[in-house]
Scaffold this motif. Structure first.
Motif, PDB file in Angstrom:
ATOM      1  N   LEU A 190       0.827  -1.209   0.000  1.00  0.00           N
ATOM      2  CA  LEU A 190       0.000   0.000   0.000  1.00  0.00           C
ATOM      3  C   LEU A 190       0.859   1.256   0.000  1.00  0.00           C
ATOM      4  O   LEU A 190       0.554   2.236  -0.688  1.00  0.00           O
ATOM      5  CB  LEU A 190      -0.941  -0.005   1.205  1.00  0.00           C
ATOM      6  CG  LEU A 190      -2.057  -1.054   1.176  1.00  0.00           C
ATOM      7  CD1 LEU A 190      -2.855  -1.018   2.468  1.00  0.00           C
ATOM      8  CD2 LEU A 190      -2.983  -0.835  -0.025  1.00  0.00           C
ATOM      9  N   HIS A 191       1.949   1.248   0.774  1.00  0.00           N
ATOM     10  CA  HIS A 191       2.831   2.409   0.802  1.00  0.00           C
ATOM     11  C   HIS A 191       3.427   2.678  -0.584  1.00  0.00           C
ATOM     12  O   HIS A 191       3.518   3.837  -1.017  1.00  0.00           O
ATOM     13  CB  HIS A 191       3.943   2.196   1.826  1.00  0.00           C
ATOM     14  CG  HIS A 191       3.475   2.390   3.237  1.00  0.00           C
ATOM     15  ND1 HIS A 191       4.328   2.327   4.319  1.00  0.00           N
ATOM     16  CD2 HIS A 191       2.249   2.643   3.735  1.00  0.00           C
ATOM     17  CE1 HIS A 191       3.634   2.532   5.428  1.00  0.00           C
ATOM     18  NE2 HIS A 191       2.373   2.712   5.092  1.00  0.00           N
ATOM     19  N   GLY A 192       3.838   1.613  -1.279  1.00  0.00           N
ATOM     20  CA  GLY A 192       4.401   1.797  -2.614  1.00  0.00           C
ATOM     21  C   GLY A 192       3.388   2.396  -3.576  1.00  0.00           C
ATOM     22  O   GLY A 192       3.710   3.295  -4.359  1.00  0.00           O
ATOM     23  N   LEU A 193       2.156   1.910  -3.515  1.00  0.00           N
ATOM     24  CA  LEU A 193       1.118   2.420  -4.412  1.00  0.00           C
ATOM     25  C   LEU A 193       0.761   3.863  -4.082  1.00  0.00           C
ATOM     26  O   LEU A 193       0.593   4.693  -4.992  1.00  0.00           O
ATOM     27  CB  LEU A 193      -0.127   1.534  -4.331  1.00  0.00           C
ATOM     28  CG  LEU A 193       0.041   0.093  -4.814  1.00  0.00           C
ATOM     29  CD1 LEU A 193      -1.260  -0.679  -4.655  1.00  0.00           C
ATOM     30  CD2 LEU A 193       0.516   0.046  -6.265  1.00  0.00           C
ATOM     31  N   LEU A 194       0.622   4.174  -2.799  1.00  0.00           N
ATOM     32  CA  LEU A 194       0.275   5.545  -2.413  1.00  0.00           C
ATOM     33  C   LEU A 194       1.402   6.508  -2.763  1.00  0.00           C
ATOM     34  O   LEU A 194       1.150   7.663  -3.133  1.00  0.00           O
ATOM     35  CB  LEU A 194      -0.048   5.603  -0.921  1.00  0.00           C
ATOM     36  CG  LEU A 194      -1.325   4.863  -0.496  1.00  0.00           C
ATOM     37  CD1 LEU A 194      -1.486   4.890   1.020  1.00  0.00           C
ATOM     38  CD2 LEU A 194      -2.557   5.450  -1.168  1.00  0.00           C
ATOM     39  N   TRP A 195       2.651   6.055  -2.648  1.00  0.00           N
ATOM     40  CA  TRP A 195       3.773   6.897  -3.047  1.00  0.00           C
ATOM     41  C   TRP A 195       3.681   7.235  -4.532  1.00  0.00           C
ATOM     42  O   TRP A 195       3.842   8.388  -4.941  1.00  0.00           O
ATOM     43  CB  TRP A 195       5.102   6.185  -2.769  1.00  0.00           C
ATOM     44  CG  TRP A 195       6.290   6.934  -3.295  1.00  0.00           C
ATOM     45  CD1 TRP A 195       6.979   7.941  -2.682  1.00  0.00           C
ATOM     46  CD2 TRP A 195       6.902   6.757  -4.581  1.00  0.00           C
ATOM     47  NE1 TRP A 195       7.981   8.398  -3.499  1.00  0.00           N
ATOM     48  CE2 TRP A 195       7.962   7.688  -4.678  1.00  0.00           C
ATOM     49  CE3 TRP A 195       6.667   5.908  -5.657  1.00  0.00           C
ATOM     50  CZ2 TRP A 195       8.779   7.795  -5.793  1.00  0.00           C
ATOM     51  CZ3 TRP A 195       7.476   6.011  -6.780  1.00  0.00           C
ATOM     52  CH2 TRP A 195       8.516   6.938  -6.843  1.00  0.00           C
TER      53      TRP A 195
END
Length: 644
Positions: A190-195
């Protein structure tokens, strides 16, 4: 909506308990990109006030993670607030995007929690945190972590696209391929996608009109990328074997299939009534039947009794010379479905895939074709998809004249219409139309389960009817000795048209028919019919097992050779709103027996079309070869003359 055995309710309290975690991710976190590189920003990389936001390191329960690389702070709330320039107040559009993202994150975390529990990953996480995870379980632990990451990433994107779809306008945004797809664990995914979403908004969103378009385009790309990754991943049985229902959002999650908002398209076409379609008796009759068949679809069971019992037409090919009425047939069928859906309150989605969907950008044509197919397949709507002039849109494999985009479209349609993952629910149908079907790839053309010969007006009565229809009423010319539209009485005309197929109509097929009949006598047994089919295959090697399947499907359609009563469409309580099993019984009571005459007629109808296509295709190939030979002869003549 009632829940079936494989459809589980995702409780509201299980979603809302993840709201704080979702808001925390939107508010701010640190992320060091592993795969993707930052975009060139059209707007300042950080919104004003970012430095005053708290920053924290992400952690995942049961895992020990550490990064020594320089992190980049991600503050999506600030990024979204800055999308409309200097306005200090949050607009309704910005609020909807923030709310949609929070809701999508919470749904994704809730589904991930359910899948983790069902797969045994929860127990492994606890053992790993306590240092009790044995070496023999490390590989399984890693596999399940990857599976959970893929599930959470797809559900987040799926829910985002679904929740924000009602706010999409006419603006579109191209975000390109998503790169920061990480599968170490769910939170990192999720962090990678939100970044990456933060990067896209910063680079591509110059005003709030583009905000929703950007987020939805990003979500679509994530779903496509994650679905491809999931094809080679293990540990996904707990997710793919069940479905989740979020009642408050009218959202159903079915594995890696994109959920679509159950709303129809706004149609601007000019509808035609059946009596305005002159000639084309069999095509018109089958189109009218198919329009009513679609209405038997059960939204609770997500299945149509016709698809289960046989006789449903999932794909069909309409071919005929220019000006014979293909467009009119589309307008008639779309109009009938639109009217029936209006009475029942069902969402109807019509979409046409045209030549403007072929793009010079590599891969874009295939993406357009996939989006078209998915929109029509959406199990929450009644769908009708048309591909007009398919000979120009889908290229023949191996044809050097076909563009890369046309080849991409051919591959997508072949997989969608009869691929390993094709599921026919009976809520939609696809019609391929062409003036030159011989130019369509053989394998793609054979994926059309039914053939609609659109031959236009044929008889004297047909020509009188079409002249009177097109002349309108603004004249005083008498009709004369003619019963207007009597020749278009559908049952009478169709019976006559079917009888005409008791014998073949193409010369090549007629020779086969006469030879086999002379050897075995009247075609009145399965063995004799099989001998006839083998004879056709010997004359045309393209007549394969798929052709036999299409013929038997057409025979099953003939067994359903009845129109659902008009009153069933006019009063939904009589049929449309009945339980699935009751619908099935009502349809079964109308079914007619299969006869030898039906089988012979359908063999001839299908084989006639293949021989017709083959003859035209061969003639075109011969003309091309002759043209090439003449060019070579002329070139040789000029060359030798020049030497002399």
């Amino acid at each position: 909506m009632s829940l079936t055995s494989d459809l589980m309710e995702l409780r509201e309290e299980d979603i809302r308990k993840h709201y704080d975690a979702a808001v925390g991710m939107l508010d701010g976190f640190d992320h060091t990109p592993r795969i993707a590189k930052g975009r060139e920003m059209a707007a300042p990389e950080r919104s004003s006030g970012l430095a005053t936001r708290r920053r924290f390191r992400s952690t995942t329960p049961g895992l020990v993670t550490r990064s020594t690389a320089r992190p980049e702070g991600v503050h999506l709330i600030n990024r979204i607030e800055a999308a409309d320039g200097e306005d200090p107040l949050v607009s309704p559009v910005q609020a909807n995007v923030m709310s949609g993202l929070r809701r999508a994150l919470a749904i994704a975390l809730a589904v991930g929690e359910n899948v983790s529990e069902a797969s045994g990953l929860d127990d492994m996480k606890r053992d790993n945190l306590a240092g009790a995870l044995g070496a023999d379980r490390k590989a399984a632990f890693s596999e399940l972590l990857t599976a959970e990451a893929l599930v959470v990433a797809h559900v987040f994107a799926n829910a985002t696209a679904f929740l924000l779809a009602p706010y999409l306008g006419e603006v579109s945004v191209e975000v390109g391929e998503v790169e920061e797809v990480l599968t170490d664990n769910a939170q990192l995914a999720l962090h990678g996608l939100l970044w990456e979403l933060d990067q896209d908004i910063a680079a591509l969103v110059t005003d709030e009109d583009r905000l929703v378009a950007c987020v939805c385009a990003f979500a679509e790309q994530v779903m496509e990328k994650v679905t491809l990754r999931a094809q080679n991943a293990g540990g996904l049985g707990a997710f793919e074997g069940a479905s989740w229902r979020v009642e408050a959002d009218d959202l159903t999650l079915n594995g890696f299939t994109p959920a679509r908002a159950g709303k129809g398209s706004t149609l601007t076409m000019s509808f035609k009534k059946p009596n305005e379609v002159v000639g084309n008796h069999i095509a018109k009759y089958q189109a009218m039947k198919l329009a009513k068949m679609l209405m038997a679809y059960d939204f609770d069971r997500r299945l149509n009794p016709f698809a289960e019992m046989g006789g449903f037409i999932f794909t069909f090919m309409g071919d005929g010379a220019p000006g014979t009425g293909k467009t009119t047939l589309i307008q008639m069928m779309a109009g009938l479905i639109n009217d029936y859906c209006g009475v029942a309150g069902y969402p109807f989605r019509y979409q046409n895939f045209g030549i403007d969907n072929i793009d010079s950008y590599q891969g874009k044509s295939g993406q357009n074709a996939k989006a078209f197919v998915q929109n029509v397949l959406d199990p929450q709507v009644i769908g009708f998809g048309t591909i007009d002039d398919i000979d120009q849109i889908a290229g023949k494999r191996g044809d050097r004249q076909s563009s890369a985009g046309q080849q991409e479209v051919t591959a997508v349609f072949m997989e969608a219409f009869a691929g390993a993952n094709t599921v026919v629910r009976g809520n939609c149908t696809f019609g391929m139309f062409s003036n030159y079907p011989e130019n369509v790839d053989d394998a793609l053309r054979q994926r059309a389960g039914a053939r609609f010969l659109v031959d236009g007006p044929q008889t004297r009565e047909d020509y009188i009817d079409i002249l009177a229809l097109l002349m309108g009423k603004n004249h005083d010319i008498p009709l004369g000795a003619h019963d207007l539209f009597e020749a278009q009485a559908i049952q009478k005309a169709v019976a006559k048209s079917f009888e005409a197929h008791g014998r073949p109509q193409e010369a090549g097929l007629m020779n086969v028919f006469d030879r086999v009949s002379g050897e075995v006598g009247e075609l009145d047994t399965i063995a004799k019919l099989g001998t006839y089919l083998k004879g056709i295959q010997e004359a045309d090697p393209r007549f394969t097992g798929r052709a036999i399947k299409n013929i038997t499907d057409a025979v099953k359609v003939r067994a359903m050779d009845f129109e659902l009563p008009d009153e069933w469409m006019e009063n939904p309580e009589l049929f449309l709103f009945q339980p699935y099993e009751r619908k099935k019984d009502m349809i079964g009571a109308l079914r007619v027996p299969i006869t030898v005459e039906m089988v012979v007629q359908e063999i001839n109808r299908y084989a006639d079309s293949e021989f017709r296509y083959a003859d035209k295709s061969d003639e075109v190939a011969i003309e091309d070869a002759v043209r090439d030979m003449r060019r070579m002869a002329e070139a040789k003549k000029r060359y030798l003359g020049g030497e002399g």
